[in-house]
Scaffold this active site. Structure first.
Site, short mmCIF file in Angstrom:
data_model
loop_
_atom_site.label_atom_id
_atom_site.label_comp_id
_atom_site.label_asym_id
_atom_site.label_seq_id
_atom_site.Cartn_x
_atom_site.Cartn_y
_atom_site.Cartn_z
N THR A 151 1.34 -0.93 -0.18
CA THR A 151 -0.01 -0.54 -0.15
C THR A 151 0.87 1.06 -0.38
OG1 THR A 151 -0.03 -0.36 2.62
CG2 THR A 151 -1.60 -1.20 1.56
N HIS A 152 0.67 2.21 -0.22
CA HIS A 152 1.75 3.86 -1.03
C HIS A 152 2.85 3.45 -1.50
CE1 HIS A 152 -1.25 5.55 2.27
NE2 HIS A 152 -0.77 4.68 2.71
N SER A 177 18.07 -1.29 -25.95
CA SER A 177 18.91 0.26 -26.33
C SER A 177 19.82 -0.07 -27.07
CB SER A 177 19.49 0.90 -24.86
OG SER A 177 20.39 1.65 -24.90
N LYS A 188 20.11 -2.84 -21.58
CA LYS A 188 19.12 -3.13 -21.53
C LYS A 188 18.27 -3.77 -22.17
CE LYS A 188 18.05 1.83 -21.34
NZ LYS A 188 17.10 2.06 -19.60
N GLU A 206 4.81 0.21 -21.13
CA GLU A 206 4.89 1.57 -21.52
C GLU A 206 3.53 2.19 -22.23
OE1 GLU A 206 9.27 3.77 -21.48
OE2 GLU A 206 9.14 0.69 -21.54
#
Ligand code: ARG
Length: 467
Positions: free
Chosen positions: A165-166, A287, A293, A300
């Protein structure tokens, strides 16, 4: 499919009777919708065939003319499907492009097709048919996504991960339980889709321009032929309603929001810092400069598509909100919003289904993370309530002191020696260590809908039966 833009200023062959000249070039450009509504060709032809068949059945046109019309429309259908149809911007939209071609193919009989209808009910029909098909497709795609999650949930009914949570470690949960949270969300989205199909399942054709018609048409017959439950009941509402499109966009926006939250979690989980999941090569990119990467681009983009879908919803709500009844040309702007959102939604669901199916789950990383951050502190407090008879508030306080001590010693709760725990509260015994493991923590949460593997398996069985 070529589009011609002749500069002829002759008046329109469909409605040019009272016009001395054709439109200004800018008028033609702002007015034309053929660039996007050509997507509705199959629905337009289906609708026209049903309409012509009904007209003949009712004795409004002759059987001979009907046969010519139906044959001509089928020819046009294959011309468009095979890319041999020349769309013309001068003819404004899909309805007039098809009707003009029909006139070339079959002559004067073509002029009888538009009896007892208007482009207003025609476009309402075409677009409803299109949205209905899209909703049916969405329903199937959501079923696929739910199935992907059910498989992962089954596989990971026992795999412990931190629940947040948070975005702070809260309590241990299982990855299966987390997957099932998405099953609930997409299940609700799918039921919204089913409701929307029910709402729009009424046939607009026969409402004509807005007032109905004096011809003895049979709207029940066309409704049935086109697969609708029944005809719409108010001709004014019929040609001015775009709720069905807005409802599609609202559902797309809510589904998109769910997909985007999932996308965000995948982005976080796939970072080297979290390392909870590894995306397959098929759903990630590298990348061009940093060889190490592996980027979650698909996730996204799913997250971003949601922004587009929200934009479409707001656009159409705004287009519609100030329109007096019945039809206004503003409504022509409905289609691009829906087409764009539908494409985004389809892509987003498909990409997400692939990612969920393919991703590798690192259960060791999840379990290690689940055990850190004092995630079983609530279990210690609950133990004090259950075994030592403390009120929960006091147990919370005692546990807080244990957490502070563990923090100062840079160790976990389960690593505190018994003497330390007893110094905080004398009733603590070595039995407490049984509840401080993450496995014991999740297994104990057997409340209905809780994270215990036994409970998660029940929920999986529930959804398997209805998926
Ligand atoms: N292309 C128009 C649309 O998409 C068809 C309806 C035109 N009706 C009219 N009265 N001008 O809305």
């Amino acid at each position: 499919m070529a589009e011609s833009n002749t500069d002829t200023k002759s008046s329109n062959q469909m409605w040019g009777g009272r016009f001395a000249s054709g439109p200004d070039a800018i008028m033609e450009e702002i007015n034309a919708s053929i660039g996007f509504d050509k997507k509705l060709f199959a629905q337009d032809i289906r609708g026209s065939i049903a309409h012509a068949t009904m007209l003949a059945h009712q004795g409004i046109i002759s059987a001979e003319d009907k046969d010519k019309i139906v044959h001509g429309l089928n020819t046009i259908l294959s011309e468009i499907e095979s890319g041999n149809f020349e769309f013309s911007r001068r003819l404004e939209d899909i309805h007039m492009n098809i009707e003009a071609r029909l006139a070339t193919l079959i002559g004067p009989a073509a002029g009888r097709l538009h009896t007892a209808r208007s482009r207003n009910d025609q476009v309402a029909l075409d677009f409803r048919l299109w949205v209905k098909e899209e909703l049916e497709k969405t329903e199937k795609m959501l079923t696929g996504l739910i199935a992907a999650f059910l498989d992962r949930a089954e596989e990971h009914a026992e795999s412990v991960m931190p629940g947040f949570t948070h975005l702070q470690t809260a309590q241990p949960v299982t990855f299966g339980h987390h997957c099932m949270a998405y099953v609930e969300m997409f299940g609700r989205d799918r039921s919204r889709v089913r409701h929307a199909i029910e709402h729009l399942d009424e046939s607009p054709i026969g409402a004509a321009a807005l007032a109905g018609t004096g011809y003895p048409i049979d709207r029940h017959m066309t409704a049935k032929a086109l697969g609708f439950r029944e005809p719409t009941r108010n001709s004014i509402d019929t040609v001015s309603d775009r709720d069905f499109a807005i409802e599609f966009l609202a559902i797309a926006a809510i589904t998109g929001m769910h997909l985007s939250r999932l996308a965000e979690e995948i982005v976080i989980w796939s970072t080297p810092q979290f390392g909870f999941v590894r995306l397959s090569d098929a759903f990630s990119t590298g990348s061009s400069i940093m060889p190490q990467k592996k980027n979650p681009d698909a996730a996204e983009l799913v997250r971003a598509k949601t922004g587009r879908i929200n934009g479409s919803l707001i656009a159409l709500l705004t287009i519609m909100k100030g329109l007096p009844l019945a039809y206004s040309k503003d409504m022509q702007e409905d289609k691009e919003q829906v087409f764009d959102a539908a494409e985004s939604l389809e892509l987003a669901i498909a990409a997400m289904t692939g990612m969920v199916r393919d991703m590798t789950v690192n259960t060791a990383r999840m379990k290690a993370a689940a055990g850190s951050g004092f995630s079983t502190a609530t279990d210690l407090a609950d133990w004090l309530v259950r075994e030592a008879g403390l009120p929960f508030r006091d147990a919370h306080h005692v546990t807080g002191r244990a957490v502070a001590l563990a923090e100062s010693k840079s160790c976990d709760l389960a690593e505190l020696p018994l003497a330390d725990l007893q110094a905080i509260h004398p009733d603590i015994t070595d039995k407490v260590y049984d509840v401080l493991t993450v496995e014991a923590s999740v297994a104990s949460r057997k409340s209905f809908g809780g994270t215990a593997p036994s409970e998660v398996r029940k929920q999986i069985a529930f959804w398997r039966a209805r998926n």
